[in-house]
Design a protein around this motif. Structure first.
Motif, PDB file in Angstrom:
ATOM      1  N   ILE A   1       0.654  -1.139  -0.157  1.00 30.72           N
ATOM      2  CA  ILE A   1       0.115   0.008   0.108  1.00 30.72           C
ATOM      3  C   ILE A   1       0.610   1.347  -0.326  1.00 30.72           C
ATOM      4  CG2 ILE A   1      -2.387   0.837   1.216  1.00 30.72           C
ATOM      5  CD1 ILE A   1      -2.782  -1.427   3.308  1.00 30.72           C
ATOM      6  N   THR A   2       0.609   2.063  -0.862  1.00 27.87           N
ATOM      7  CA  THR A   2       2.194   3.251  -1.293  1.00 27.87           C
ATOM      8  C   THR A   2       1.887   3.983  -0.319  1.00 27.87           C
ATOM      9  OG1 THR A   2       1.503   3.029  -3.853  1.00 27.87           O
ATOM     10  CG2 THR A   2       2.050   5.052  -2.914  1.00 27.87           C
ATOM     11  N   SER A   3       0.455   4.533   0.558  1.00 33.96           N
ATOM     12  CA  SER A   3       0.585   5.570   2.132  1.00 33.96           C
ATOM     13  C   SER A   3       1.135   4.805   2.962  1.00 33.96           C
ATOM     14  CB  SER A   3      -1.460   5.425   2.362  1.00 33.96           C
ATOM     15  OG  SER A   3      -1.108   4.223   2.567  1.00 33.96           O
ATOM     16  N   ASN A   4       1.694   3.361   3.337  1.00 31.74           N
ATOM     17  CA  ASN A   4       2.287   3.183   3.800  1.00 31.74           C
ATOM     18  C   ASN A   4       3.957   3.634   4.136  1.00 31.74           C
ATOM     19  OD1 ASN A   4       0.717   2.092   5.791  1.00 31.74           O
ATOM     20  ND2 ASN A   4       0.480  -0.192   4.533  1.00 31.74           N
ATOM     21  N   CYS A   5       4.369   3.959   2.876  1.00 31.38           N
ATOM     22  CA  CYS A   5       5.681   4.356   1.783  1.00 31.38           C
ATOM     23  C   CYS A   5       5.701   5.143   3.113  1.00 31.38           C
ATOM     24  CB  CYS A   5       5.960   3.929   1.199  1.00 31.38           C
ATOM     25  SG  CYS A   5       6.916   2.143   0.236  1.00 31.38           S
ATOM     26  N   ASN A   6       3.876   6.293   2.145  1.00 32.69           N
ATOM     27  CA  ASN A   6       4.877   7.641   2.737  1.00 32.69           C
ATOM     28  C   ASN A   6       4.853   8.245   4.596  1.00 32.69           C
ATOM     29  OD1 ASN A   6       4.315   8.170   0.340  1.00 32.69           O
ATOM     30  ND2 ASN A   6       1.774   8.376   0.228  1.00 32.69           N
ATOM     31  N   THR A   7       4.476   6.699   4.999  1.00 37.51           N
ATOM     32  CA  THR A   7       3.980   7.259   6.243  1.00 37.51           C
ATOM     33  C   THR A   7       5.544   6.691   7.277  1.00 37.51           C
ATOM     34  OG1 THR A   7       2.588   7.135   6.940  1.00 37.51           O
ATOM     35  CG2 THR A   7       2.967   6.698   8.765  1.00 37.51           C
ATOM     36  N   TYR A   8       5.786   5.135   6.479  1.00 37.33           N
ATOM     37  CA  TYR A   8       6.803   4.829   7.785  1.00 37.33           C
ATOM     38  C   TYR A   8       8.896   4.758   6.403  1.00 37.33           C
ATOM     39  CZ  TYR A   8       2.747   3.265  10.176  1.00 37.33           C
ATOM     40  OH  TYR A   8       1.665   3.535  10.260  1.00 37.33           O
ATOM     41  N   GLY A   9       8.229   4.735   4.931  1.00 31.53           N
ATOM     42  CA  GLY A   9       9.662   4.583   4.827  1.00 31.53           C
ATOM     43  C   GLY A   9       9.422   2.884   3.692  1.00 31.53           C
ATOM     44  N   ARG A  10      10.001   2.443   2.785  1.00 30.21           N
ATOM     45  CA  ARG A  10      10.026   1.133   2.414  1.00 30.21           C
ATOM     46  C   ARG A  10      10.822   0.342   3.356  1.00 30.21           C
ATOM     47  NH1 ARG A  10       8.275   1.720  -3.139  1.00 30.21           N
ATOM     48  NH2 ARG A  10       8.106  -0.354  -3.180  1.00 30.21           N
ATOM     49  N   LEU A  11      10.643  -1.089   2.650  1.00 31.30           N
ATOM     50  CA  LEU A  11      11.134  -1.777   3.441  1.00 31.30           C
ATOM     51  C   LEU A  11      12.141  -2.520   2.633  1.00 31.30           C
ATOM     52  CD1 LEU A  11       7.891  -3.409   4.781  1.00 31.30           C
ATOM     53  CD2 LEU A  11       9.375  -2.558   6.004  1.00 31.30           C
ATOM     54  N   TYR A  12      13.246  -2.909   2.898  1.00 35.61           N
ATOM     55  CA  TYR A  12      14.180  -3.599   1.839  1.00 35.61           C
ATOM     56  C   TYR A  12      15.365  -4.492   2.437  1.00 35.61           C
ATOM     57  CZ  TYR A  12      14.464   1.511   0.557  1.00 35.61           C
ATOM     58  OH  TYR A  12      13.754   2.938   0.197  1.00 35.61           O
ATOM     59  N   LEU A  13      15.617  -5.773   1.058  1.00 33.58           N
ATOM     60  CA  LEU A  13      16.317  -6.786   1.226  1.00 33.58           C
ATOM     61  C   LEU A  13      17.260  -6.390   1.684  1.00 33.58           C
ATOM     62  CD1 LEU A  13      15.681  -9.216  -1.650  1.00 33.58           C
ATOM     63  CD2 LEU A  13      15.051  -9.255   0.905  1.00 33.58           C
ATOM     64  N   TRP A  14      18.443  -6.660   2.547  1.00 27.66           N
ATOM     65  CA  TRP A  14      19.678  -6.122   2.711  1.00 27.66           C
ATOM     66  C   TRP A  14      20.351  -5.570   1.629  1.00 27.66           C
ATOM     67  CZ3 TRP A  14      24.939  -8.351   2.865  1.00 27.66           C
ATOM     68  CH2 TRP A  14      25.910  -7.505   3.902  1.00 27.66           C
ATOM     69  N   ALA A  15      20.762  -6.493   0.731  1.00 23.23           N
ATOM     70  CA  ALA A  15      21.276  -6.492  -0.452  1.00 23.23           C
ATOM     71  C   ALA A  15      20.953  -5.438  -1.195  1.00 23.23           C
ATOM     72  CB  ALA A  15      21.057  -8.403  -1.784  1.00 23.23           C
ATOM     73  N   THR A  16      19.639  -5.426  -1.740  1.00 18.62           N
ATOM     74  CA  THR A  16      19.801  -3.838  -2.490  1.00 18.62           C
ATOM     75  C   THR A  16      19.923  -2.466  -1.484  1.00 18.62           C
ATOM     76  OG1 THR A  16      17.171  -5.133  -2.574  1.00 18.62           O
ATOM     77  CG2 THR A  16      17.301  -2.852  -2.907  1.00 18.62           C
TER      78      THR A  16
END
Length: 243
Positions: free
Chosen positions: A83-98
């Motif tokens: 959900i895009t709005s969650n990125c706006n609030t919390y940022g993105r979740l990343y793989l460590w390699a990424t």
């Protein structure tokens, strides 16, 4: 006689209460004086514009941190529940390699790993996280062996790093302006967990060939900061630190 003893006991209890409250207040004031505990932006760098987004900064001790989680869409990264709005609030979740963007593990101070952070910034190492923890905790200072433990450590570092709202339970005081929100995580099974309850942050440091050190802050009455290692297949939040 009993009345006098009772009155004396009440008086002593009142004095002890005043002393405890005063000591707590002194520690909070010392944090502001000694550790950049005012939530002020980094001198000369109040904000950073990167990939279409402006990030605020905060000075904590001698470290200049981004005040928000990284929200740069690249590689294997996700918004919570997609959900895009969650990125706006919390940022993105990343793989460590990424997050590392092809660079090698580092536990230096500074880490020297730019990864997907903007130029002049880097992914914090395990040791840099320990410095942050020791700076904000009221009991254990930077360099104390407490910070080498796995699991929850310290006394109140987590409480002081968490926001005052947004948590389902046990909100923080955010005295240092780090403003950690409970952004949850993405497990390697592809499902998302713990939004509103826990936040997880990668470091730039490997534990072994298949897992890496990370930090976590939780609700449920936990005021400490957790330290553990996780498979590189998990998706966690990221903060950048100024070089």
């Amino acid at each position: 006689m009993k009345t006098k003893i009772l009155a004396l006991s009440v008086f002593i209890m009142a004095i002890l209460f005043i002393v405890v409250v005063s000591c707590k207040k002194d520690k909070e004031e010392e944090a502001v004086i000694d550790g950049g505990g005012t939530g002020e932006p980094c001198p000369g760098t109040p904000t950073v514009y990167y990939q279409g987004q402006t990030y605020n900064t905060v000075l904590i001790g001698n470290q200049c941190w981004m005040k928000e989680n990284l929200n740069y869409a690249t590689g294997n990264s996700w918004c919570y529940d997609n959900i895009t709005s969650n990125c706006n609030t919390y940022g993105r979740l990343y793989l460590w390699a990424t997050l590392m963007n092809g660079e090698a593990s580092s536990n230096s101070v500074p880490s020297g790993v730019q990864g997907i952070c903007p130029s002049g910034w880097h992914i914090p190492s395990d040791e840099e996280w320990k410095i942050l923890e020791g700076t904000v905790d009221t009991e254990f200072e930077v360099g104390h062996e407490e910070w080498d433990i796995i699991g929850f450590r310290g006394i109140d570092a987590g409480q002081r790093l968490k926001t005052t709202t947004g948590w389902s339970s046990n909100t923080g005081t955010d005295i240092y302006g780090f403003s950690a929100l409970p952004g949850g995580c993405r497990y390697s099974d592809g499902y998302f967990y713990h939004l509103g309850d826990v936040t997880y942050f990668w470091s730039s440091t490997e534990y072994d060939s298949s897992s890496d050190w990370y930090r976590y802050l939780g609700g449920y009455g936990y005021d400490e900061v957790g330290r553990s290692h996780n498979s590189e297949g998990g998706g966690f939040s990221a903060r950048c630190v100024k070089d």
